[in-house]
Design a protein around this motif. Structure first.
Motif, mmCIF file in Angstrom:
data_model
loop_
_atom_site.group_PDB
_atom_site.id
_atom_site.type_symbol
_atom_site.label_atom_id
_atom_site.label_comp_id
_atom_site.label_asym_id
_atom_site.label_seq_id
_atom_site.Cartn_x
_atom_site.Cartn_y
_atom_site.Cartn_z
ATOM 1 N N SER A 32 0.825 -1.192 0.000
ATOM 2 C CA SER A 32 0.000 0.000 0.000
ATOM 3 C C SER A 32 0.874 1.263 0.000
ATOM 4 C CB SER A 32 -0.903 -0.030 1.230
ATOM 5 O OG SER A 32 -1.355 1.247 1.533
ATOM 6 N N ALA A 33 1.971 1.210 0.751
ATOM 7 C CA ALA A 33 2.817 2.404 0.880
ATOM 8 C C ALA A 33 3.608 2.676 -0.398
ATOM 9 C CB ALA A 33 3.770 2.236 2.063
ATOM 10 N N GLY A 35 4.134 3.074 -3.962
ATOM 11 C CA GLY A 35 3.249 3.254 -5.108
ATOM 12 C C GLY A 35 3.712 4.428 -5.927
ATOM 13 N N LEU A 36 2.761 5.035 -6.613
ATOM 14 C CA LEU A 36 3.086 6.184 -7.458
ATOM 15 C C LEU A 36 3.688 7.308 -6.628
ATOM 16 C CD1 LEU A 36 -0.164 6.241 -9.607
ATOM 17 C CD2 LEU A 36 2.108 5.504 -10.327
ATOM 18 N N GLY A 37 3.320 7.360 -5.337
ATOM 19 C CA GLY A 37 3.829 8.415 -4.460
ATOM 20 C C GLY A 37 5.344 8.427 -4.407
ATOM 21 N N TYR A 119 -5.449 9.342 -8.550
ATOM 22 C CA TYR A 119 -4.409 8.305 -8.565
ATOM 23 C C TYR A 119 -4.660 7.340 -9.723
ATOM 24 C CZ TYR A 119 -1.028 5.387 -5.955
ATOM 25 O OH TYR A 119 0.078 4.694 -5.529
ATOM 26 N N PHE A 240 1.091 10.832 2.657
ATOM 27 C CA PHE A 240 0.594 10.167 1.449
ATOM 28 C C PHE A 240 1.423 8.932 1.128
ATOM 29 C CE2 PHE A 240 0.724 9.616 -3.174
ATOM 30 C CZ PHE A 240 -0.621 9.688 -3.521
ATOM 31 N N THR A 241 2.741 9.085 1.159
ATOM 32 C CA THR A 241 3.614 7.993 0.732
ATOM 33 C C THR A 241 3.537 6.819 1.710
ATOM 34 O OG1 THR A 241 5.820 7.457 -0.072
ATOM 35 C CG2 THR A 241 5.734 8.821 1.873
ATOM 36 N N SER A 243 0.790 6.061 3.254
ATOM 37 C CA SER A 243 -0.648 5.692 3.252
ATOM 38 C C SER A 243 -1.321 5.946 4.599
ATOM 39 C CB SER A 243 -0.861 4.214 2.899
ATOM 40 O OG SER A 243 -0.205 3.858 1.742
ATOM 41 N N MET A 246 -5.564 8.494 6.854
ATOM 42 C CA MET A 246 -6.879 8.297 6.252
ATOM 43 C C MET A 246 -7.515 6.949 6.568
ATOM 44 S SD MET A 246 -6.062 7.221 2.426
ATOM 45 C CE MET A 246 -7.299 5.988 2.645
ATOM 46 N N ALA A 248 -6.505 3.808 6.018
ATOM 47 C CA ALA A 248 -6.198 2.593 5.254
ATOM 48 C C ALA A 248 -5.370 1.631 6.104
ATOM 49 C CB ALA A 248 -5.441 2.946 3.975
ATOM 50 N N LEU A 338 -6.547 2.229 -1.063
ATOM 51 C CA LEU A 338 -7.303 3.481 -1.027
ATOM 52 C C LEU A 338 -8.811 3.223 -1.013
ATOM 53 C CD1 LEU A 338 -5.132 5.554 -3.496
ATOM 54 C CD2 LEU A 338 -5.788 6.309 -1.215
HETATM 55 N N1 PFF Z 1 1.166 5.338 -0.416
HETATM 56 C C1 PFF Z 1 0.677 5.362 -1.761
HETATM 57 C C2 PFF Z 1 1.765 5.895 -2.663
HETATM 58 O O1 PFF Z 1 2.791 6.376 -2.168
HETATM 59 O O2 PFF Z 1 1.596 5.831 -3.871
HETATM 60 C C3 PFF Z 1 -0.578 6.160 -1.887
HETATM 61 C C4 PFF Z 1 -1.647 5.697 -0.953
HETATM 62 C C5 PFF Z 1 -2.085 4.380 -1.022
HETATM 63 C C6 PFF Z 1 -2.159 6.532 0.003
HETATM 64 C C7 PFF Z 1 -3.022 3.904 -0.142
HETATM 65 C C8 PFF Z 1 -3.122 6.085 0.880
HETATM 66 C C9 PFF Z 1 -3.535 4.762 0.803
HETATM 67 F F1 PFF Z 1 -4.455 4.341 1.589
#
Ligand code: PFF
Length: 466
Positions: A32-33, A35-37, A119, A240-241, A243, A246, A248, A338
């Motif tokens: 989850s962490a 990712g595109l971030g 996203y 964000f990076t 996750s 929020m 999750a 997400l």
């Molecule tokens: N952490 C993910 C990223 O860096 O791309 C973005 C993200 C995924 C944020 C899942 C929140 C989440 F629940």
């Protein structure tokens, strides 16, 4: 991935069982962490915010705010063992406060929906770039040609919307079926494969002749280039990076076995995520400088620099294809996270089947996402507040909802929950527990508040003044 172990006697259990092992949990959270971030967003916001000083503030935010918030989210999730809204409501009452804490969970569900709406648009770009790579589109192109190709791609609204549709369809499909073993296997393979391929690209960047310049840009702080706005963006990115902020990770924490160390698991995820983001910067910036590109060119940065590098490598089309497939996978595993809080909530609250819930949430996010998809082409001129529709959704979710969510989550864990509850979840009253408690009660909330107040002051002033 989830097995039906009963947890300790007398404790609450999750309806959905628990993770099969500590490793399964770490992989899911890492999936989850990462990712595109890390690979798309981090380099472009470093570029837009002047480099070194921004990176330093980001790293401080990851350690002083990211780590305690992640521990707080997991411990709340594990104690409540329900979806984030129900967990916050239940623990709010149980810890002698109020059920209104459920609104923090609700805000998280909303943040997840908003984030996924844009996203998924960028996730769609990664799919298109897989096809482009297979077709060998980038072979031998120079910087201007790659940039022109990217801009032609973005202005084709039908293409961007179609890619967004496919990506949203893929995400909805997996969430509807439930997070199964396949995903755990994918992550187990994905993260090492991604790191390996990034090391190949790093070797390419080192040989570009501009590595030192890239390193200097990323690690030499020039404070004059950093505004309070930039500090807020660094904070938003740290959340964000990872996750967090929020719910999750709270949802994932609900399935964590009693005996797993929350501190240890959080540390592994935070380190892995940070290493991958820094690696992405060390690859991108030397290529930017070697080709006279603009580091502040925004969301297109990775889609312009990497194809350029691949286009000049032996076997470039192959590596490019593999890379964008991995990136698409990384985006996919994050997108699932997400969507999970909203879907879990619909299932538990309204007794919907998982498929029904996933289809409704996925459909709503798809519609919202069209706004972002079109803001790169036909709606490009629709500009207000932070910029285009995409810019606004991005700003509101990452820079407002996530920091406010993170603030309230840590205040809840640090101040509302009693010492016994948190100590029990974090494994006693040792040094790490004390450090977490000081961070969660004071440093993290005060840090977030200072950043929020300083950035929002001008906007609030304008609102009140008008
Ligand atoms: N952490 C993910 C990223 O860096 O791309 C973005 C993200 C995924 C944020 C899942 C929140 C989440 F629940």
């Amino acid at each position: 991935m989830l097995s039906n172990h009963a947890s300790n006697e007398g404790k609450r259990t999750s309806l959905h069982g628990t993770w099969s092992s500590r490793m399964a949990f770490i992989l899911a959270v890492t999936g989850s962490a990462v990712g595109l971030g890390n690979i798309w967003k981090f380099p472009y916001i470093v570029g837009e915010n002047g480099g070194g000083a921004f990176v330093l503030v980001y790293l401080i935010c990851v350690v002083a705010i990211g780590m305690p918030v992640m521990m707080s989210e997991i411990l709340i999730g594990r104690r409540g063992r329900r979806n984030p809204i129900a967990t916050m409501s239940l623990l709010g009452k149980e810890e002698g406060s109020s059920r209104h804490w459920q609104w923090v969970g609700a805000m998280g569900v909303l943040a997840g929906i908003l984030i996924l709406s844009y996203y998924s648009v960028i996730g769609g770009w990664t799919l298109a770039y897989v096809i482009k790579s297979i077709g060998g589109v980038f072979t031998g192109l120079d910087a201007a040609a790659v940039a022109a190709d990217h801009s032609a791609f973005k202005s084709n609204w039908l293409m961007v919307a179609a890619c967004h549709t496919i990506f949203m369809g893929m995400t909805t499909f997996v969430v509807a079926r439930g997070v199964e073993r396949g995903l755990e296997q994918a992550v187990r393979f994905l993260v090492p494969a991604l790191v390996l391929l990034m090391l190949v690209l790093l070797a390419f960047a080192i040989n570009s002749g501009y590595f030192a310049e890239g390193v200097r840009f990323m690690f030499t702080p020039s404070w004059d280039k950093l505004s309070w706005g930039g500090v807020l963006i660094a904070l938003g990115q740290a959340l964000f990076t990872l996750s967090i902020g929020m719910g999750a990770i709270m949802a994932y924490g609900a399935y964590l076995p009693e005996e797993t160390s929350i501190t240890g698991a959080s540390a592994v995820v935070v380190i892995a995520d940070t290493v991958i983001a820094i690696l992405a910067g060390l690859i991108i910036f030397p290529l930017v400088f070697a080709n006279g590109l603009d580091p502040a060119s925004g969301p297109g940065l990775v889609f312009e620099t990497l194809p350029l590098a691949f286009g000049h490598m032996a076997g470039g089309s192959f590596f490019s294809t593999v890379f964008f497939i991995l990136l698409a996978f990384a985006a996919w595993t994050s997108a699932i996270g997400l969507m999970e809080p909203a879907v879990a909530w619909l299932v538990e609250q309204f007794h919907r089947t998982r498929s029904q819930a996933a289809l409704s949430v996925g459909g709503a996010i798809w519609v919202l996402g069209l706004g972002s998809a079109l803001s790169f082409n036909v709606l490009e001129d629709v500009q207000f507040m932070a910029g285009t529709i995409y810019d606004n959704v991005n700003y509101l979710s990452s820079n407002i909802l996530l920091p406010v969510g993170a603030l309230l989550i840590t205040v809840f864990a640090g101040w509302v929950m009693c010492r016994n509850s948190t100590a029990e979840e974090l494994g006693g009253a040792g040094v790490t527990y004390k450090a977490w408690r000081i961070l969660a009660r004071f440093i993290t909330p005060i840090g977030i508040l200072i950043v929020l107040i300083n950035t929002l002051r001008p906007a609030i002033g304008r609102l009140l003044g008008s």
